[in-house]
Structures are given as C-alpha cells and as structure tokens.
Design a protein around this motif. Sequence first.
Motif, PDB file in Angstrom:
ATOM      1  N   GLY A  84      -0.495  -0.718  -9.059  1.00  0.00           N
ATOM      2  CA  GLY A  84       0.257  -1.581  -8.159  1.00  0.00           C
ATOM      3  C   GLY A  84       1.429  -0.907  -7.481  1.00  0.00           C
ATOM      4  N   ASN A  85       1.690   0.329  -7.832  1.00  0.00           N
ATOM      5  CA  ASN A  85       2.730   1.118  -7.177  1.00  0.00           C
ATOM      6  C   ASN A  85       2.122   2.331  -6.473  1.00  0.00           C
ATOM      7  N   TYR A  86       0.879   2.179  -6.053  1.00  0.00           N
ATOM      8  CA  TYR A  86       0.160   3.189  -5.250  1.00  0.00           C
ATOM      9  C   TYR A  86       0.088   4.549  -5.942  1.00  0.00           C
ATOM     10  N   GLN A  87      -0.024   4.538  -7.275  1.00  0.00           N
ATOM     11  CA  GLN A  87      -0.057   5.793  -8.019  1.00  0.00           C
ATOM     12  C   GLN A  87      -1.425   6.091  -8.611  1.00  0.00           C
ATOM     13  N   GLY A  88      -2.460   5.504  -8.064  1.00  0.00           N
ATOM     14  CA  GLY A  88      -3.795   5.770  -8.571  1.00  0.00           C
ATOM     15  C   GLY A  88      -4.699   4.577  -8.361  1.00  0.00           C
ATOM     16  N   ALA A  89      -5.799   4.599  -9.072  1.00  0.00           N
ATOM     17  CA  ALA A  89      -6.810   3.546  -8.952  1.00  0.00           C
ATOM     18  C   ALA A  89      -7.205   3.073 -10.339  1.00  0.00           C
ATOM     19  N   ASP A  90      -7.870   1.913 -10.387  1.00  0.00           N
ATOM     20  CA  ASP A  90      -8.385   1.439 -11.667  1.00  0.00           C
ATOM     21  C   ASP A  90      -9.678   2.186 -11.976  1.00  0.00           C
ATOM     22  N   ASP A  91     -10.350   1.798 -13.042  1.00  0.00           N
ATOM     23  CA  ASP A  91     -11.569   2.504 -13.448  1.00  0.00           C
ATOM     24  C   ASP A  91     -12.768   2.206 -12.554  1.00  0.00           C
ATOM     25  N   ASN A  92     -12.622   1.277 -11.609  1.00  0.00           N
ATOM     26  CA  ASN A  92     -13.666   1.019 -10.610  1.00  0.00           C
ATOM     27  C   ASN A  92     -13.269   1.578  -9.251  1.00  0.00           C
ATOM     28  N   ALA A  93     -12.272   2.465  -9.229  1.00  0.00           N
ATOM     29  CA  ALA A  93     -11.781   3.132  -8.020  1.00  0.00           C
ATOM     30  C   ALA A  93     -11.100   2.180  -7.040  1.00  0.00           C
ATOM     31  N   GLN A  94     -10.657   1.020  -7.510  1.00  0.00           N
ATOM     32  CA  GLN A  94      -9.887   0.103  -6.667  1.00  0.00           C
ATOM     33  C   GLN A  94      -8.444   0.586  -6.590  1.00  0.00           C
ATOM     34  N   THR A  95      -7.908   0.603  -5.401  1.00  0.00           N
ATOM     35  CA  THR A  95      -6.502   0.936  -5.222  1.00  0.00           C
ATOM     36  C   THR A  95      -5.749  -0.321  -4.796  1.00  0.00           C
ATOM     37  N   TRP A  96      -4.438  -0.237  -4.796  1.00  0.00           N
ATOM     38  CA  TRP A  96      -3.607  -1.384  -4.435  1.00  0.00           C
ATOM     39  C   TRP A  96      -3.688  -1.603  -2.929  1.00  0.00           C
ATOM     40  N   PRO A  97      -3.937  -2.837  -2.494  1.00  0.00           N
ATOM     41  CA  PRO A  97      -4.021  -3.113  -1.055  1.00  0.00           C
ATOM     42  C   PRO A  97      -2.689  -2.811  -0.358  1.00  0.00           C
ATOM     43  N   ASP A  98      -2.769  -2.269   0.838  1.00  0.00           N
ATOM     44  CA  ASP A  98      -1.539  -1.894   1.543  1.00  0.00           C
ATOM     45  C   ASP A  98      -0.838  -3.081   2.201  1.00  0.00           C
TER      46      ASP A  98
END
Length: 137
Positions: A84-98
């Motif tokens: 949630g602080n744009y420092q990576g992705a979850d285990d399904n490669a989801q990143t935080w929406p911009d």
Amino acid sequence: MTTAVTRPLTVTTRIGAPTGPAAPDVFTATVYVNTAPDSFDGFEPHHPLTAATHRDGTLLRLVFHASDRIRDHEDAADAAFVVGNYQGADDNAQTWPDNIRTVSVGDVITVTGPDTRTVTLSVDSYGCSPVPAPATP
C-alpha cells in the motif's frame, strides 16, 4: 523358517484429498482507508472508512502465501502496508492502484487467514494494533 505371505494390494486415501500439489496457506488482506479529517491521528471506531478498490470498483484483496516472512495475520497486515506504499506487490503480482492514497496511520486492514479467522488491525505510527471490526467497513 519363514514363509512368505502374499497380501492383496490395497490403496488408502482420504476422501476429498487433493489430487494435485497442496495449495499453500493463504492470507487475504483488505485495506480500508480512513476518510475522517483527523484520520492521521489514529483510528477511532466512529471514523468513516472506504474500502480500497480497483479502478473498476471491485474490492482490492491482497494475497500473501504463508512463508517464513508471512507467519500470521500481523505479518500479512505488515506486507499489505508495504504494498500500500508502492513498495512491491502481493503474491499475485497486484500492486497498489495509483488512484488511491498510500496506506497511512489511521487506516484499517482486515486479514483473513488460512484458518478462516479474520483479524482487524489499525495502522499505528509503528506497526498495527487489534481493533474491533468496524460496523460498516
């Protein structure tokens, strides 16, 4: 003297046992952004919350597999904070929406673990602390 005895072959299995490799234990985290004017002072039960969603309006559920890094609900909440602080992705490669602000103090993260137990945590200035589940997250 020993005598060999031939036994009929038997197969033992559990009914409903998985046929493929076992699925890893999964923690699912949902972030609720605190929209109160004083939200950065910390979460209060009366604060309004808005669920983080994808651009199409579907709920954003961050997924983390149990591992040496993710051992419990709190570890999954910490991992959700990182995503949630744009420092990576979850285990399904989801990143935080911009189109959503970063996860901050006062926000709430609910985590459902492999045991189906859900834990609700507020983001504090250092780590997270358990809070009662909001009435309408």
